[in-house]
Design a protein around this motif. Structure first.
Motif, PDB file in Angstrom:
ATOM      1  N   GLY A  39       0.755  -1.244   0.000  1.00 15.94           N
ATOM      2  CA  GLY A  39       0.000   0.000   0.000  1.00 15.94           C
ATOM      3  C   GLY A  39       0.783   1.291   0.000  1.00 15.94           C
ATOM      4  N   PRO A  40       1.894   1.416   0.761  1.00 15.49           N
ATOM      5  CA  PRO A  40       2.604   2.692   0.746  1.00 15.49           C
ATOM      6  C   PRO A  40       3.024   3.138  -0.650  1.00 15.49           C
ATOM      7  CG  PRO A  40       3.349   1.381   2.599  1.00 15.49           C
ATOM      8  CD  PRO A  40       2.438   0.497   1.788  1.00 15.49           C
ATOM      9  N   SER A  41       3.405   2.190  -1.510  1.00 20.22           N
ATOM     10  CA  SER A  41       3.812   2.577  -2.855  1.00 20.22           C
ATOM     11  C   SER A  41       2.637   3.085  -3.685  1.00 20.22           C
ATOM     12  CB  SER A  41       4.475   1.399  -3.575  1.00 20.22           C
ATOM     13  OG  SER A  41       3.535   0.375  -3.832  1.00 20.22           O
ATOM     14  N   LEU A  42       1.402   2.752  -3.287  1.00 16.38           N
ATOM     15  CA  LEU A  42       0.236   3.271  -3.987  1.00 16.38           C
ATOM     16  C   LEU A  42       0.135   4.785  -3.841  1.00 16.38           C
ATOM     17  CD1 LEU A  42      -2.739   0.841  -3.330  1.00 16.38           C
ATOM     18  CD2 LEU A  42      -2.015   1.720  -5.538  1.00 16.38           C
ATOM     19  N   ILE A  43       0.519   5.301  -2.672  1.00 18.41           N
ATOM     20  CA  ILE A  43       0.489   6.747  -2.467  1.00 18.41           C
ATOM     21  C   ILE A  43       1.491   7.406  -3.408  1.00 18.41           C
ATOM     22  CG2 ILE A  43       0.788   8.591  -0.777  1.00 18.41           C
ATOM     23  CD1 ILE A  43       0.075   6.483   1.393  1.00 18.41           C
ATOM     24  N   ALA A  44       2.681   6.810  -3.506  1.00 20.93           N
ATOM     25  CA  ALA A  44       3.688   7.318  -4.440  1.00 20.93           C
ATOM     26  C   ALA A  44       3.202   7.187  -5.877  1.00 20.93           C
ATOM     27  CB  ALA A  44       5.002   6.565  -4.255  1.00 20.93           C
ATOM     28  N   LEU A  45       2.538   6.078  -6.207  1.00 20.40           N
ATOM     29  CA  LEU A  45       2.036   5.866  -7.566  1.00 20.40           C
ATOM     30  C   LEU A  45       0.945   6.872  -7.909  1.00 20.40           C
ATOM     31  CD1 LEU A  45       2.006   4.192 -10.161  1.00 20.40           C
ATOM     32  CD2 LEU A  45       0.383   2.631  -9.048  1.00 20.40           C
ATOM     33  N   GLY A  46       0.083   7.188  -6.934  1.00 20.42           N
ATOM     34  CA  GLY A  46      -0.950   8.183  -7.165  1.00 20.42           C
ATOM     35  C   GLY A  46      -0.359   9.531  -7.518  1.00 20.42           C
TER      36      GLY A  46
ATOM     37  N   TRP B 238      12.178  10.684  -1.595  1.00 19.98           N
ATOM     38  CA  TRP B 238      12.197  10.337  -0.173  1.00 19.98           C
ATOM     39  C   TRP B 238      11.050  10.971   0.605  1.00 19.98           C
ATOM     40  CZ3 TRP B 238      12.338  14.588   2.884  1.00 19.98           C
ATOM     41  CH2 TRP B 238      12.900  15.762   2.370  1.00 19.98           C
ATOM     42  N   TYR B 239      10.505  12.076   0.093  1.00 20.00           N
ATOM     43  CA  TYR B 239       9.492  12.789   0.870  1.00 20.00           C
ATOM     44  C   TYR B 239       8.187  12.004   0.999  1.00 20.00           C
ATOM     45  CZ  TYR B 239       6.566  14.370  -3.097  1.00 20.00           C
ATOM     46  OH  TYR B 239       5.721  14.422  -4.178  1.00 20.00           O
ATOM     47  N   VAL B 240       8.024  10.932   0.214  1.00 18.23           N
ATOM     48  CA  VAL B 240       6.834  10.088   0.312  1.00 18.23           C
ATOM     49  C   VAL B 240       7.125   8.775   1.035  1.00 18.23           C
ATOM     50  CG1 VAL B 240       4.904   9.115  -0.993  1.00 18.23           C
ATOM     51  CG2 VAL B 240       6.128  11.070  -1.901  1.00 18.23           C
ATOM     52  N   MET B 241       8.387   8.407   1.181  1.00 11.30           N
ATOM     53  CA  MET B 241       8.726   7.086   1.717  1.00 11.30           C
ATOM     54  C   MET B 241       8.451   6.958   3.214  1.00 11.30           C
ATOM     55  SD  MET B 241       9.486   5.511  -0.966  1.00 11.30           S
ATOM     56  CE  MET B 241       8.702   6.603  -2.165  1.00 11.30           C
ATOM     57  N   GLY B 242       8.197   8.078   3.879  1.00  6.76           N
ATOM     58  CA  GLY B 242       7.852   8.007   5.298  1.00  6.76           C
ATOM     59  C   GLY B 242       6.576   7.244   5.580  1.00  6.76           C
ATOM     60  N   HIS B 243       5.762   6.999   4.541  1.00  7.61           N
ATOM     61  CA  HIS B 243       4.535   6.226   4.765  1.00  7.61           C
ATOM     62  C   HIS B 243       4.847   4.790   5.176  1.00  7.61           C
ATOM     63  CE1 HIS B 243       1.584   9.227   3.612  1.00  7.61           C
ATOM     64  NE2 HIS B 243       2.352   9.565   2.589  1.00  7.61           N
TER      65      HIS B 243
ATOM     66  N   LYS C 248       7.568   0.483  15.800  1.00  8.91           N
ATOM     67  CA  LYS C 248       7.931   0.901  17.154  1.00  8.91           C
ATOM     68  C   LYS C 248       7.856   2.411  17.358  1.00  8.91           C
ATOM     69  CE  LYS C 248       9.453  -3.306  18.327  1.00  8.91           C
ATOM     70  NZ  LYS C 248       8.920  -4.097  19.452  1.00  8.91           N
ATOM     71  N   VAL C 249       7.722   3.165  16.268  1.00  6.91           N
ATOM     72  CA  VAL C 249       7.908   4.620  16.351  1.00  6.91           C
ATOM     73  C   VAL C 249       6.591   5.381  16.353  1.00  6.91           C
ATOM     74  CG1 VAL C 249       8.951   6.606  15.149  1.00  6.91           C
ATOM     75  CG2 VAL C 249      10.199   4.450  15.334  1.00  6.91           C
ATOM     76  N   GLY C 250       5.531   4.833  15.766  1.00  5.92           N
ATOM     77  CA  GLY C 250       4.247   5.520  15.761  1.00  5.92           C
ATOM     78  C   GLY C 250       3.873   6.054  14.394  1.00  5.92           C
ATOM     79  N   TYR C 251       2.738   6.729  14.335  1.00  2.00           N
ATOM     80  CA  TYR C 251       2.228   7.234  13.058  1.00  2.00           C
ATOM     81  C   TYR C 251       1.379   8.470  13.312  1.00  2.00           C
ATOM     82  CZ  TYR C 251      -1.961   4.712  14.611  1.00  2.00           C
ATOM     83  OH  TYR C 251      -3.036   4.262  15.343  1.00  2.00           O
ATOM     84  N   ILE C 252       1.155   9.235  12.229  1.00  2.00           N
ATOM     85  CA  ILE C 252       0.308  10.422  12.328  1.00  2.00           C
ATOM     86  C   ILE C 252      -1.152   9.991  12.231  1.00  2.00           C
ATOM     87  CG2 ILE C 252      -0.337  12.616  11.251  1.00  2.00           C
ATOM     88  CD1 ILE C 252       2.550  12.910  10.349  1.00  2.00           C
ATOM     89  N   ALA C 253      -1.899  10.254  13.290  1.00  2.00           N
ATOM     90  CA  ALA C 253      -3.289   9.825  13.367  1.00  2.00           C
ATOM     91  C   ALA C 253      -4.220  10.888  12.800  1.00  2.00           C
ATOM     92  CB  ALA C 253      -3.663   9.533  14.816  1.00  2.00           C
ATOM     93  N   GLY C 254      -5.395  10.451  12.385  1.00  2.00           N
ATOM     94  CA  GLY C 254      -6.432  11.383  11.972  1.00  2.00           C
ATOM     95  C   GLY C 254      -7.161  11.948  13.181  1.00  2.00           C
ATOM     96  N   LEU C 255      -8.025  12.906  12.929  1.00  2.00           N
ATOM     97  CA  LEU C 255      -8.760  13.545  14.024  1.00  2.00           C
ATOM     98  C   LEU C 255      -9.762  12.594  14.669  1.00  2.00           C
ATOM     99  CD1 LEU C 255      -9.411  17.129  12.564  1.00  2.00           C
ATOM    100  CD2 LEU C 255      -7.699  16.425  14.256  1.00  2.00           C
ATOM    101  N   ARG C 256     -10.170  11.561  13.953  1.00  2.00           N
ATOM    102  CA  ARG C 256     -11.138  10.604  14.494  1.00  2.00           C
ATOM    103  C   ARG C 256     -10.476   9.578  15.408  1.00  2.00           C
ATOM    104  NH1 ARG C 256     -13.079   7.406  10.299  1.00  2.00           N
ATOM    105  NH2 ARG C 256     -14.668   6.618  11.731  1.00  2.00           N
ATOM    106  N   SER C 257      -9.148   9.560  15.427  1.00  2.00           N
ATOM    107  CA  SER C 257      -8.421   8.557  16.203  1.00  2.00           C
ATOM    108  C   SER C 257      -8.036   9.114  17.572  1.00  2.00           C
ATOM    109  CB  SER C 257      -7.155   8.137  15.461  1.00  2.00           C
ATOM    110  OG  SER C 257      -6.360   7.279  16.237  1.00  2.00           O
ATOM    111  N   GLU C 258      -7.720   8.217  18.486  1.00  2.00           N
ATOM    112  CA  GLU C 258      -7.110   8.636  19.743  1.00  2.00           C
ATOM    113  C   GLU C 258      -5.694   9.135  19.468  1.00  2.00           C
ATOM    114  OE1 GLU C 258      -7.153   5.421  22.466  1.00  2.00           O
ATOM    115  OE2 GLU C 258      -9.343   5.308  22.599  1.00  2.00           O
ATOM    116  N   ARG C 259      -5.165   9.890  20.405  1.00  2.00           N
ATOM    117  CA  ARG C 259      -3.817  10.417  20.260  1.00  2.00           C
ATOM    118  C   ARG C 259      -2.803   9.272  20.179  1.00  2.00           C
ATOM    119  NH1 ARG C 259       0.254  12.616  24.048  1.00  2.00           N
ATOM    120  NH2 ARG C 259      -1.084  11.928  25.756  1.00  2.00           N
TER     121      ARG C 259
END
Length: 503
Positions: free
Chosen positions: A51-58, A255-260, A271-282
C-alpha cells in the motif's frame, strides 16, 4: 500509545551519525504482529501489507504520466522520449527502495534521518524541508485538475485567464484536508483513496485505449520505451528533464513520500508511531528512531520485511508507473492524430477530452475529463499531504519545545499547517500556467539528485549489518546523481541563459 524509548526494554543503543540521539536496539516485529494476522498469505498481503507505494504511484500518474509525458509525446513522438521514461522509472524505483531501507531499519522518516548526516540536523533538516516546499508548493496539479472540473461543469474548455478553474483547484485542496481530517490513520486513508482512484483510472484508460487506439500505435509506444535513441529534434533538455524528473515520482526528492512505510508499520516503523487522523485517539510519534540487533532471528525477520518492500515497489509502483505512462501517452498520440492540432502547455490538461469530443461526441469528452481530474487529484492529494507530513515530522523531531507545546500529539501541528499551506497554494495558483508550474516542480525535483543520494549512502552504510546495501546499490545511487543531476544543471543554465544541450 506507541512505545517510548524507555519502554523499548533495552539499554543497548547504536550511534548513527551526528547531532541526533542514539538509536535504542530491540527486536524487529514480525509482519504478522504488525498487520494483526495469523499468517501473511496472498490475501493478507494485498489486504494489509501492500500500500505505501500506492500513495507514491498516485502522485506519479498525475505528473509525468498525465501531463509532461503526453505533452512530450504529443509534440515529438515516442522515439527518443520513451527510453528516458523507462530509465527514469528504473532508477527511481531503486532509489525508493534505498530510501525505504533506512525507514524500515530505524523507524525514522528520511527528513529526520538527514539530521544525522554531518554537519548535523541544523543544516540538513531545514534545508530538506525548504527544498520540498519550494519544489511542490506551486500547486500545478490542482490548477490542472481545476481546468478539468471547469470543463465538466460548463461543458467547454475554460477561456484564458478564467478565475473559476483556480477556485475549483482550491476546492480540491479542501477535499484533501477533509480526507486527512476524517481518517483514523492518515496513511491508511490515503492508501484506500488511491486503491479506489488508481483502479478506476487504469481501468478507464485501458478501456479508452482499447476502443480508440490502433494496434500500430500501441506497438509504437512500447517500442519507443525499449529502444534507445537520440532525443527528437526540437525538444529541449529542460523538457526532457521535466519528463525524467516526474516519470515514476520526483527523482531525487522521492524520499518525501517514503515516510509512509513508517506509518504502515514496516520494520522498526512499528515501534515509532504514526500520524493519526482527528477521528483517532492520540498516538505518540517518537522523536527519534529505534533499530534492531545483528543476530540470526533479526536477520531472518529483516529479509522478510525487505521482500515485502521489494514486492510493494516493483509489483505495484514500477508496474503501475509503466502502465500509467504507456496508456496516457498512446492516448495523447491518438488524440493528436484525430485532431491534427498541436499540444501546448496551455491545452495539455484538456487536449484529449477536446479531441475525443470532436471525433466521438460528448460522452467521450466527459469520460476523458473525469479520468483527467481523478489522475490530477490523486497527485495533488499525495503531494499536498506529503508537504505537510515532512514539515510536521521535521519540526516534531528537532524541537523539544514544540513537542512540549504539542503535548506529544503531532496532529496539533499537522492540521493547522495544512490549512496554512492551503491558503498559500491558493495564492500561488494565480501566477502561472498549470503545466509550467508542474515543469518547474519536476526540474526542482532533479535538484534533490545532486544532494540526497550521497546522504543516503552515508546513512545506509551505518545501519545494522543485515540492513546495509550491497555495493551495487551505491552504484545505482551514483547513477541517480548523474542522470537527474545533469537535467537540473541544464535547467539552471537554461533559466539564466542558454541550455547546456540543445537537440
Amino acid at each position: 500509545m506507541t512505545d517510548t524509548p524507555d519502554e523499548v526494554g533495552t539499554t543497548k543503543t547504536l550511534k548513527l551519525g551526528v547531532s541526533r540521539p542514539d538509536l535504542p536496539i530491540t527486536d524487529l516485529p514480525t509482519p504478522e504482529e504488525v498487520f494483526g494476522v495469523r499468517r501473511l498469505g496472498p490475501k493478507e498481503l494485498f489486504k494489509y501489507a501492500l500500500g505505501p507505494s500506492l500513495i507514491a504511484l498516485g502522485i506519479s500518474i498525475g505528473s509525468g504520466e498525465w501531463l509532461l509525458g503526453p505533452q512530450a509525446v504529443g509534440q515529438f513522438g515516442f522515439e527518443g522520449v520513451g527510453w528516458v521514461i523507462v530509465v527514469s522509472a528504473v532508477l527511481q524505483t531503486l532509489y525508493n527502495i534505498e530510501c525505504s531501507r533506512y525507514v524500515m531499519a530505524t523507524g525514522e522518516v528520511p527528513v529526520v534521518g538527514w539530521g544525522r548526516v554531518p554537519p548535523g540536523w541544523f543544516l540538513w533538516v531545514p534545508l530538506s524541508v525548504f527544498i520540498v516546499l519550494f519544489s511542490f508548493i506551486v500547486g500545478g496539479w490542482a490548477a490542472s485538475a481545476g481546468q478539468g472540473l471547469y470543463a465538466l461543469v460548463h461543458g467547454e474548455i475554460a477561456p484564458d485567464g478564467a478565475e473559476e478553474p483556480r477556485i475549483w483547484a482550491i476546492v480540491l485542496l479542501v477535499v484533501v484536508f477533509l480526507i486527512a481530517a476524517g481518517a483514523r490513520r492518515v496513511s491508511r486513508a490515503l492508501e484506500l483513496a488511491n486503491w479506489l482512484m488508481i483502479g478506476t483510472i487504469l481501468i478507464g484508460l485501458l478501456a479508452l485505449c482499447v476502443f480508440i487506439v490502433p494496434l500500430g500505435l500501441w506497438w509504437e509506444g512500447i517500442r519507443g520505451f525499449v529502444t534507445p535513441a537520440a532525443p527528437p529534434e526540437g525538444i529541449s533538455a529542460t523538457q526532457l528533464g521535466g519528463l525524467a524528473g516526474f516519470t515514476a515520482l520526483a527523482s531525487g526528492l522521492n524520499w518525501y513520500v517514503m515516510g509512509h512505510y513508517r506509518d504502515k508499520g514496516y520494520g522498526m516503523g512499528h515501534k515509532v508511531g504514526y500520524i493519526a487522523g482527528l477521528r483517532s485517539e492520540r498516538v505518540r510519534v517518537l522523536p527519534s528512531g529505534v533499530t534492531f540487533p545483528d543476530d540470526p532471528k533479526n536477520q531472518a525477520l529483516w529479509k522478510r520485511w525487505y521482500r515485502l518492500l521489494l514486492t510493494d515497489m516493483w509489483g505495484i509502483f514500477f508496474v503501475g508507473a509503466m502502465i500509467g505512462m504507456l496508456l496516457p501517452t498512446i492516448l495523447m498520440a491518438r488524440a493528436v492524430e484525430l485532431s491534427g492540432q498541436e499540444v501546448t502547455q496551455e491545452n495539455v490538461p484538456t487536449f484529449v477530452a477536446t479531441a475525443l469530443d470532436a471525433e466521438y461526441g460528448r460522452f467521450m469528452f466527459y469520460v476523458a475529463l473525469i479520468l483527467g481530474v481523478l489522475i490530477l487529484f490523486t497527485t495533488q492529494l499525495g503531494i499536498f499531504e506529503a508537504m505537510v507530513r515532512v514539515t510536521t515530522d521535521a519540526a516534531h523531531a528537532t524541537s523539544p519545545r514544540l513537542r512540549g507545546l504539542l503535548e506529544g500529539d503531532p496532529r496539533r501541528f499537522y492540521y493547522p499547517f495544512m490549512l496554512l499551506l492551503l491558503v498559500i497554494i491558493g495564492v500561488i495558483l494565480h501566477f502561472a500556467l498549470p503545466v509550467s508550474l508542474v515543469q518547474w516542480s519536476a526540474n526542482m525535483s532533479n535538484l534533490g539528485a545532486l544532494i540526497f543520494p550521497f546522504m543516503l549512502m552515508y546513512l545506509n552504510s551505518k545501519l545494522p549489518r543485515p540492513a546495509r546495501p550491497r555495493p551495487w546499490h551505491y552504484v545505482i545511487l551514483v547513477l541517480n546523481f548523474l542522470f537527474f543531476g545533469f537535467f537540473f544543471v541544464n535547467f539552471i543554465a537554461d533559466f539564466i541563459g542558454d541550455p547546456l544541450v540543445t537537440f
